[in-house]
Write a protein that holds these residues in place. Structure first.
Motif, mmCIF file in Angstrom:
data_model
loop_
_atom_site.group_PDB
_atom_site.id
_atom_site.type_symbol
_atom_site.label_atom_id
_atom_site.label_comp_id
_atom_site.label_asym_id
_atom_site.label_seq_id
_atom_site.Cartn_x
_atom_site.Cartn_y
_atom_site.Cartn_z
ATOM 1 N N UNK A 1 -4.890 1.011 -10.097
ATOM 2 C CA UNK A 1 -5.979 0.421 -9.330
ATOM 3 C C UNK A 1 -5.527 -0.887 -8.706
ATOM 4 N N UNK A 2 -6.129 -1.216 -7.605
ATOM 5 C CA UNK A 2 -5.844 -2.499 -6.973
ATOM 6 C C UNK A 2 -6.853 -3.497 -7.506
ATOM 7 N N UNK A 3 -6.363 -4.618 -7.962
ATOM 8 C CA UNK A 3 -7.247 -5.648 -8.478
ATOM 9 C C UNK A 3 -8.109 -6.218 -7.362
ATOM 10 N N UNK A 4 -9.304 -6.583 -7.704
ATOM 11 C CA UNK A 4 -10.163 -7.277 -6.747
ATOM 12 C C UNK A 4 -9.603 -8.675 -6.533
ATOM 13 N N UNK B 1 2.920 5.897 -3.164
ATOM 14 C CA UNK B 1 4.075 6.643 -3.672
ATOM 15 C C UNK B 1 4.058 6.679 -5.204
ATOM 16 N N UNK B 2 3.743 5.552 -5.824
ATOM 17 C CA UNK B 2 3.689 5.477 -7.284
ATOM 18 C C UNK B 2 2.556 6.353 -7.826
ATOM 19 N N UNK B 3 1.425 6.346 -7.142
ATOM 20 C CA UNK B 3 0.287 7.182 -7.547
ATOM 21 C C UNK B 3 0.694 8.655 -7.539
ATOM 22 N N UNK B 4 1.341 9.096 -6.490
ATOM 23 C CA UNK B 4 1.803 10.489 -6.404
ATOM 24 C C UNK B 4 2.776 10.819 -7.532
ATOM 25 N N UNK B 5 3.676 9.892 -7.824
ATOM 26 C CA UNK B 5 4.651 10.096 -8.884
ATOM 27 C C UNK B 5 3.953 10.235 -10.251
ATOM 28 N N UNK B 6 2.961 9.394 -10.514
ATOM 29 C CA UNK B 6 2.221 9.470 -11.772
ATOM 30 C C UNK B 6 1.460 10.790 -11.884
ATOM 31 N N UNK B 7 0.811 11.186 -10.803
ATOM 32 C CA UNK B 7 0.068 12.451 -10.818
ATOM 33 C C UNK B 7 0.994 13.629 -11.087
ATOM 34 N N UNK B 8 2.151 13.628 -10.449
ATOM 35 C CA UNK B 8 3.123 14.703 -10.664
ATOM 36 C C UNK B 8 3.598 14.713 -12.112
ATOM 37 N N UNK B 9 3.907 13.550 -12.648
ATOM 38 C CA UNK B 9 4.391 13.446 -14.022
ATOM 39 C C UNK B 9 3.378 14.037 -15.004
ATOM 40 N N UNK C 1 0.816 -1.216 0.000
ATOM 41 C CA UNK C 1 0.000 0.000 0.000
ATOM 42 C C UNK C 1 0.858 1.278 0.000
ATOM 43 N N UNK C 2 1.948 1.274 0.722
ATOM 44 C CA UNK C 2 2.814 2.461 0.773
ATOM 45 C C UNK C 2 3.461 2.722 -0.585
ATOM 46 N N UNK C 3 3.956 1.680 -1.241
ATOM 47 C CA UNK C 3 4.577 1.859 -2.564
ATOM 48 C C UNK C 3 3.538 2.245 -3.605
#
Length: 165
Positions: free
Chosen positions: A158-161, A129-137, A124-126
């Motif tokens: 997204x997290x898979x079900x 972090x990856x989500x923030x990086x994508x948004x910034x990019x 969840x932490x990574x």
């Protein structure tokens, strides 16, 4: 005109639940346009474009943006109410329509495009972090001057079900 239009009402969510309306938003993001120009650009008949614009206008997502006289007639221009949409609580129908609209745009693209899906395990932490990086990019990418081709960027994480047996 505010920079961001919040999508929160059932009427607004319903308005976004059709691929043609999503594609109209893509086109109007570029510049204000008329029913005739939008119909030609999207490959949709004028009656369909008119109907979908009315739905978007009634939902407060597009508005009239002036007229101009052409060959004895009057053309109505339409524009987005804001350059950015922020969808509160995305609905499955709107997401499906967005994906359908993107698929149609990819099919009509005059150049090769990138479409890649990758599945990977992230804590969840990574993932955060990856989500923030994508948004910034995406947010920090500067546009080239007017006149250059418009490109679409769709990024999702997204997290898979979980599949349970």
């Amino acid at each position: 005109m505010s920079d961001t239009q919040r999508i929160s009402t059932p009427e607004q969510h319903a308005a976004l639940a059709h691929p043609v309306r999503q594609r109209l938003l893509f086109a109007l993001k570029r510049q204000p346009s008329t029913i005739s120009k939008l119909a030609a650009q999207l490959g949709v008949n004028k009656g369909g474009v008119s109907h979908h614009l009315k739905v978007l206008r009634d939902a407060g997502i597009v508005r009239e943006a002036g007229t101009r006289t052409v060959r004895g007639g009057t053309e109505q221009y339409y524009r987005l109410t804001a350059p950015h949409l922020l969808v509160d609580d995305p609905q499955p129908e709107g997401t499906a329509a967005l994906m359908g609209a993107v698929a149609q745009e990819l099919d009509r693209s005059p150049v090769d495009h990138l479409l890649r899906l990758r599945h990977l395990r992230l804590s969840p932490a990574r993932a955060a972090q990856f989500k923030e990086m994508l948004m910034r990019l995406v947010d920090e990418l500067e546009e080239d001057p007017e006149g250059e081709p418009m490109h679409g960027i769709l990024v999702t994480l997204y997290q898979e079900a979980e599949f349970r047996r």
